[in-house]
Design an enzyme around this catalytic site. Structure first.
Site, PDB file in Angstrom:
ATOM      1  N   HIS A  49     -22.070 114.829 -52.115  1.00 56.84           N
ATOM      2  CA  HIS A  49     -20.772 113.837 -52.451  1.00 56.84           C
ATOM      3  C   HIS A  49     -20.145 113.321 -51.387  1.00 56.84           C
ATOM      4  CE1 HIS A  49     -18.795 117.511 -52.093  1.00 56.84           C
ATOM      5  NE2 HIS A  49     -17.688 117.060 -52.581  1.00 56.84           N
ATOM      6  N   HIS A  51     -17.053 113.358 -50.087  1.00 60.73           N
ATOM      7  CA  HIS A  51     -16.006 113.849 -49.456  1.00 60.73           C
ATOM      8  C   HIS A  51     -16.266 114.382 -47.865  1.00 60.73           C
ATOM      9  CE1 HIS A  51     -14.103 115.336 -53.680  1.00 60.73           C
ATOM     10  NE2 HIS A  51     -14.141 114.117 -53.430  1.00 60.73           N
ATOM     11  N   ASP A  53     -15.560 116.762 -45.950  1.00 57.47           N
ATOM     12  CA  ASP A  53     -16.064 117.933 -45.595  1.00 57.47           C
ATOM     13  C   ASP A  53     -17.635 117.988 -45.645  1.00 57.47           C
ATOM     14  OD1 ASP A  53     -15.196 118.119 -48.311  1.00 57.47           O
ATOM     15  OD2 ASP A  53     -15.304 120.228 -48.372  1.00 57.47           O
ATOM     16  N   HIS A  54     -18.132 116.895 -46.339  1.00 63.93           N
ATOM     17  CA  HIS A  54     -19.675 117.181 -46.591  1.00 63.93           C
ATOM     18  C   HIS A  54     -20.279 115.951 -45.790  1.00 63.93           C
ATOM     19  CE1 HIS A  54     -19.181 120.372 -49.713  1.00 63.93           C
ATOM     20  NE2 HIS A  54     -18.005 119.733 -49.832  1.00 63.93           N
ATOM     21  N   HIS A 126     -17.651 117.415 -60.199  1.00 64.42           N
ATOM     22  CA  HIS A 126     -16.412 117.629 -59.279  1.00 64.42           C
ATOM     23  C   HIS A 126     -15.849 116.185 -59.380  1.00 64.42           C
ATOM     24  CE1 HIS A 126     -15.002 118.796 -55.656  1.00 64.42           C
ATOM     25  NE2 HIS A 126     -15.487 117.823 -54.803  1.00 64.42           N
ATOM     26  N   ASP A 197     -20.188 120.901 -54.493  1.00 65.01           N
ATOM     27  CA  ASP A 197     -19.157 121.141 -55.139  1.00 65.01           C
ATOM     28  C   ASP A 197     -19.085 120.936 -56.357  1.00 65.01           C
ATOM     29  OD1 ASP A 197     -18.214 121.561 -52.393  1.00 65.01           O
ATOM     30  OD2 ASP A 197     -16.461 120.023 -52.387  1.00 65.01           O
ATOM     31  N   HIS A 255     -18.864 127.483 -49.036  1.00 63.31           N
ATOM     32  CA  HIS A 255     -17.562 126.551 -49.163  1.00 63.31           C
ATOM     33  C   HIS A 255     -16.529 127.497 -49.614  1.00 63.31           C
ATOM     34  CE1 HIS A 255     -15.554 123.370 -51.145  1.00 63.31           C
ATOM     35  NE2 HIS A 255     -16.234 122.307 -50.243  1.00 63.31           N
TER      36      HIS A 255
HETATM   37 ZN   LIG Z   1     -15.984 120.260 -50.251  1.00 59.31          ZN
HETATM   38 ZN   LIG Z   2     -15.669 117.983 -52.748  1.00 64.41          ZN
END
Ligand SMILES: [Zn+2]
Ligand SMILES: [Zn+2]
Length: 307
Positions: A49, A51, A53-54, A126, A197, A255
């Site tokens: 996805h 976000h 952090d990914h 998520h 996530d 995570h």
């Molecule tokens: Zn994340």
């Molecule tokens: Zn996320």
């Protein structure tokens, strides 16, 4: 959030010189250097996805690949909006100087299918569109017994290969040799599942059914179950429940929130439900051995859209 010892999300599956990279958080390319994963290898990247952090590792990784004069095409799969993200940073930094193929996933199903394995995706639960992935190896031919082949008078050579791959053969003298006389039944391939996530979902349980390893997010511990539900995450215990329901071989928690410098509490809580649990650490390597028991190998429908 990264901590001194824990980077953001990225998981590499190394298979016969090929790399499947799942998520590409900030700092991924540096970890790839440390893990000796070359930037010119045959690579497919699967993004769960959009976000930060990914995905924030993608700009740097693509820049480095260009710098190193990568020539091989790179294939990136992920949710809708992925192409816009890649175009946005490429328009500032300069586009990659190697062939880049981006696929946005529209439906659950097979995202990639190759000669030896495929990658399936199901919807995660998520904030926004998020995908859980499974690497599913095709069944491998059963063990070939040369002594049986010789006893039946099958001449050594290409015929052995054909028989191993399931073909029956008629010998020069007219006798029929069945593949099953010489070869054991096919061996199941390995199944590796990554949650992305997500809150716990039934779809993920089905995707992970009989998996050799489930890499599942465990952002919080049980005390913060409500917070996990609000934010679209799972607790360690919930990840363990998914692992138990799916009957996986091993559960790997990842995570982990930066609020747990020592994630022992998460491990403890998960092991109450699923004893074969470990906590992923940066640069940890796990060799995935196929499990002896057979499992379902059912594909889900659908196909990605090539952009
Ligand atoms: Zn994340
Ligand atoms: Zn996320």
């Amino acid at each position: 959030m990264p901590t001194p010892s824990r980077g953001s999300s990225a998981l590499a599956v190394k298979r016969k010189g090929e790399v499947l990279l799942f998520d590409c958080g900030e700092g991924t390319q540096q970890r790839m250097v440390a893990a000796r994963i070359g930037f010119r290898r045959s690579t497919r990247i699967f993004i769960t996805h959009l976000h930060g952090d990914h995905i924030l590792g993608l700009p740097g990784l693509l820049q480095t690949m260009t710098l190193l004069r990568r020539e091989r095409p790179l294939h990136i799969y992920g949710p809708r909006g992925l192409l816009d993200f890649i175009k946005a940073f490429s328009s500032t930094l300069g586009g990659p100087a190697f062939p880049l193929e981006v696929y946005e996933i529209l439906d659950e199903g097979i995202v990639y299918s190759g000669a030896e394995y495929r990658v399936d995706a199901v919807r995660a639960d998520h904030e926004g569109e998020c995908w859980s992935y499974a690497v599913v190896e095709h069944p491998r031919p059963g063990r070939f017994h040369p002594e049986r082949a010789r006893a039946l008078g099958v001449p050594e050579g290409p015929l052995w290969g054909r028989i191993q791959h399931g073909a029956d053969a008629v010998l020069d003298d007219g006798r029929l040799v069945r593949s099953a006389d010489v070869v054991d039944s096919p061996r199941r391939g390995r199944r590796i599942v990554y949650s992305g996530d997500t809150r716990p979902t039934e779809a993920l349980v089905r995707l992970a059914e009989g998996a050799d390893i489930l890499i599942h997010e465990a952002t919080f511990d049980d005390v913060l179950t409500e917070r996990a539900m609000e934010d679209g995450h799972s607790t360690a215990s919930q990840a363990a429940e998914v692992a138990a329901a799916a009957g996986v071989g091993m559960l790997m928690l990842t995570h982990i929130s930066s609020r747990y410098p020592d994630p022992a509490v998460l491990l403890e809580q998960a092991r109450e439900t699923f004893p074969n649990t470990r906590i992923a650490e940066d640069l940890m390597e796990v060799e995935v051995q196929p499990r002896p028991d057979p499992s379902t190998d059912a594909a889900v429908g659908g196909s990605p859209r090539r952009l």
